[in-house]
Motif scaffolding. Structure first.
Motif, PDB file in Angstrom:
ATOM      1  N   ARG A   9      65.690 103.839  31.741  1.00 57.94           N
ATOM      2  CA  ARG A   9      65.590 104.213  29.794  1.00 57.94           C
ATOM      3  C   ARG A   9      63.940 104.268  29.243  1.00 57.94           C
ATOM      4  N   LEU A  10      63.209 103.893  29.884  1.00 54.75           N
ATOM      5  CA  LEU A  10      61.722 104.017  29.277  1.00 54.75           C
ATOM      6  C   LEU A  10      61.145 106.120  30.160  1.00 54.75           C
ATOM      7  N   ARG A  11      60.920 106.120  28.668  1.00 50.44           N
ATOM      8  CA  ARG A  11      60.528 107.969  29.157  1.00 50.44           C
ATOM      9  C   ARG A  11      59.043 107.920  29.786  1.00 50.44           C
ATOM     10  N   PRO A  12      57.992 107.041  29.532  1.00 52.70           N
ATOM     11  CA  PRO A  12      57.136 106.972  30.409  1.00 52.70           C
ATOM     12  C   PRO A  12      57.311 106.992  31.650  1.00 52.70           C
ATOM     13  N   THR A  62      67.852  97.604  38.868  1.00 51.52           N
ATOM     14  CA  THR A  62      67.210  96.767  39.534  1.00 51.52           C
ATOM     15  C   THR A  62      66.547  96.601  38.226  1.00 51.52           C
ATOM     16  N   ALA A  63      67.400  95.482  37.697  1.00 58.98           N
ATOM     17  CA  ALA A  63      67.007  95.084  36.381  1.00 58.98           C
ATOM     18  C   ALA A  63      68.580  94.315  36.072  1.00 58.98           C
ATOM     19  N   ALA A  64      68.039  93.062  35.270  1.00 62.42           N
ATOM     20  CA  ALA A  64      69.061  92.048  35.743  1.00 62.42           C
ATOM     21  C   ALA A  64      69.611  92.098  33.795  1.00 62.42           C
ATOM     22  N   PRO A  65      71.004  92.223  33.717  1.00 64.31           N
ATOM     23  CA  PRO A  65      72.250  92.053  33.029  1.00 64.31           C
ATOM     24  C   PRO A  65      72.542  90.577  32.538  1.00 64.31           C
ATOM     25  N   LYS A  66      73.318  90.536  31.676  1.00 62.57           N
ATOM     26  CA  LYS A  66      73.270  88.689  31.565  1.00 62.57           C
ATOM     27  C   LYS A  66      75.175  88.856  32.142  1.00 62.57           C
ATOM     28  N   GLU A  67      75.770  90.075  31.798  1.00 62.66           N
ATOM     29  CA  GLU A  67      76.782  89.599  32.438  1.00 62.66           C
ATOM     30  C   GLU A  67      77.052  91.668  33.245  1.00 62.66           C
ATOM     31  N   VAL A  68      78.152  91.571  34.330  1.00 59.35           N
ATOM     32  CA  VAL A  68      78.354  93.068  34.761  1.00 59.35           C
ATOM     33  C   VAL A  68      78.640  93.761  33.988  1.00 59.35           C
ATOM     34  N   PRO A  69      78.255  95.058  33.747  1.00 58.71           N
ATOM     35  CA  PRO A  69      78.586  96.278  32.976  1.00 58.71           C
ATOM     36  C   PRO A  69      80.206  96.954  32.944  1.00 58.71           C
ATOM     37  N   ASP A 114      71.530  87.529  35.286  1.00 58.59           N
ATOM     38  CA  ASP A 114      70.827  86.571  34.544  1.00 58.59           C
ATOM     39  C   ASP A 114      71.408  85.492  33.921  1.00 58.59           C
ATOM     40  N   GLU A 115      71.979  84.322  34.660  1.00 56.68           N
ATOM     41  CA  GLU A 115      72.881  83.643  34.182  1.00 56.68           C
ATOM     42  C   GLU A 115      72.387  81.880  33.704  1.00 56.68           C
ATOM     43  N   GLY A 116      72.123  82.244  31.948  1.00 59.54           N
ATOM     44  CA  GLY A 116      71.707  81.096  31.784  1.00 59.54           C
ATOM     45  C   GLY A 116      69.696  80.745  32.119  1.00 59.54           C
ATOM     46  N   GLY A 117      68.940  81.994  31.808  1.00 61.30           N
ATOM     47  CA  GLY A 117      68.225  81.963  32.191  1.00 61.30           C
ATOM     48  C   GLY A 117      67.031  82.266  33.881  1.00 61.30           C
ATOM     49  N   VAL A 118      68.288  82.020  34.998  1.00 56.93           N
ATOM     50  CA  VAL A 118      67.880  81.706  36.125  1.00 56.93           C
ATOM     51  C   VAL A 118      69.180  82.722  37.109  1.00 56.93           C
ATOM     52  N   GLN A 119      68.526  83.488  37.768  1.00 59.26           N
ATOM     53  CA  GLN A 119      69.228  85.208  37.547  1.00 59.26           C
ATOM     54  C   GLN A 119      69.450  85.028  39.510  1.00 59.26           C
ATOM     55  N   PHE A 120      70.535  85.445  39.786  1.00 63.60           N
ATOM     56  CA  PHE A 120      71.231  85.763  41.120  1.00 63.60           C
ATOM     57  C   PHE A 120      71.184  86.341  41.903  1.00 63.60           C
ATOM     58  N   GLN A 156      68.484  83.472  44.744  1.00 62.23           N
ATOM     59  CA  GLN A 156      68.064  83.038  43.632  1.00 62.23           C
ATOM     60  C   GLN A 156      67.586  84.550  43.560  1.00 62.23           C
ATOM     61  N   THR A 157      66.955  84.935  42.378  1.00 67.80           N
ATOM     62  CA  THR A 157      66.074  86.117  42.500  1.00 67.80           C
ATOM     63  C   THR A 157      65.250  86.305  41.019  1.00 67.80           C
ATOM     64  N   LEU A 158      64.654  87.298  41.036  1.00 61.56           N
ATOM     65  CA  LEU A 158      63.800  87.423  39.824  1.00 61.56           C
ATOM     66  C   LEU A 158      63.799  89.511  39.097  1.00 61.56           C
ATOM     67  N   PHE A 159      64.033  89.456  38.167  1.00 64.48           N
ATOM     68  CA  PHE A 159      63.533  90.766  37.982  1.00 64.48           C
ATOM     69  C   PHE A 159      63.712  90.971  36.411  1.00 64.48           C
ATOM     70  N   VAL A 160      63.631  91.975  35.587  1.00 70.98           N
ATOM     71  CA  VAL A 160      63.270  92.244  34.679  1.00 70.98           C
ATOM     72  C   VAL A 160      64.692  91.765  33.448  1.00 70.98           C
ATOM     73  N   PRO A 161      64.755  91.818  32.557  1.00 72.13           N
ATOM     74  CA  PRO A 161      65.842  92.192  32.328  1.00 72.13           C
ATOM     75  C   PRO A 161      66.021  93.740  31.842  1.00 72.13           C
ATOM     76  N   LEU A 162      67.303  93.619  32.029  1.00 69.27           N
ATOM     77  CA  LEU A 162      68.468  95.124  31.519  1.00 69.27           C
ATOM     78  C   LEU A 162      69.083  94.848  30.228  1.00 69.27           C
ATOM     79  N   VAL A 163      67.935  96.335  29.616  1.00 63.64           N
ATOM     80  CA  VAL A 163      68.553  96.458  27.841  1.00 63.64           C
ATOM     81  C   VAL A 163      69.715  97.208  27.984  1.00 63.64           C
ATOM     82  N   ASN A 164      69.886  97.231  26.803  1.00 63.63           N
ATOM     83  CA  ASN A 164      71.510  98.013  26.346  1.00 63.63           C
ATOM     84  C   ASN A 164      70.660  98.585  25.011  1.00 63.63           C
TER      85      ASN A 164
END
Length: 225
Positions: free
Chosen positions: A122-125, A166-173, A191-197, A215-223
């Motif tokens: 989503r980020l052009r750069p 490779t980014a974490a949504p709060k629910e499966v899109p 991302d399940e309540g601030g904890v990622q799996f 458990q894992t850690l990614f940047v959030p998926l932005v819609n």
């Protein structure tokens, strides 16, 4: 095999570090030979900021700017191994990647010999940087990079045999579930309540089978919508 020459610069000084990285991945449970070979073939240092290249083969995520990161090597390897855990790696499989970032995961998928890879950023750069990085390592030929909203996927190109986020949504899109073929597999962080799996979702004719891996850690998926 990837030639370690990009833009006239030789990268041979990094070979030993990358070999150690691959051996570490083996010890950490990455057993799929094709995945280890792909991780060995792709020069990760090309995809990180020049100031951080001394850490390119350490098992850590690194900042890319714009609030984004390149995932640690183990995360890339385990997600790739999970994506193909139940099937042979057929060059004709159709792959959708959500979150191109710097292009490293895309490069690993291409190094597996896959010929139909679609990747959305989503980020052009970052989209432009990924194209530059993949050209530098001569791994852009079979990757179709799109700048857009990864949450929506690419319905015009669906269905896909494999989808990797490779980014974490709060629910499966939902759009991505709909674009997964019967018999297909999705690997994603949630991302399940601030904890990622890390989750694996298999689509069958009867519905979906979901497996929580670790458990894992990614940047959030932005819609964007």
């Amino acid at each position: 095999m990837v030639t370690e020459v990009g833009q006239g610069v030789s990268w041979t000084g990094y070979e030993f570090r990358r070999a150690r990285m691959v051996e570490r991945l083996r010890q950490m449970g990455i057993t799929r030979t094709e995945v280890l070979s792909a991780m060995s073939a792709v020069p990760r240092h090309v995809f990180v900021e020049e100031a951080l290249r001394s850490h390119a083969y350490d098992d850590m995520s690194l900042p890319l700017g714009l609030g984004q990161t390149i995932s640690q090597p183990y995360t890339v390897a385990v997600m790739t191994q999970l994506l193909f855990a139940r099937r042979a790696i057929n060059p004709n499989l159709r792959i959708l990647e959500i979150g191109t970032g710097c292009g490293y995961q895309t490069a690993v998928l291409q190094a597996l010999g896959l010929r139909e890879i679609y990747s959305i950023e989503r980020l052009r750069p970052l989209h432009e940087r990924a194209k530059q990085n993949l050209r530098a390592v001569r791994l852009l030929a079979h990757a179709r990079l799109v700048c857009g909203d990864g949450y929506l996927g690419l319905p015009q190109e669906a269905p896909f045999d494999c989808i990797i986020l490779t980014a974490a949504p709060k629910e499966v899109p939902l759009p991505l579930l709909q674009q997964l073929s019967i018999g297909g597999r999705m690997v994603l962080p949630l991302d399940e309540g601030g904890v990622q799996f890390l989750w694996v979702i298999d689509k069958t004719a009867e519905g979906y089978q979901e497996t929580c891996v670790q458990q894992t850690l990614f940047v959030p998926l932005v819609n964007d919508k």
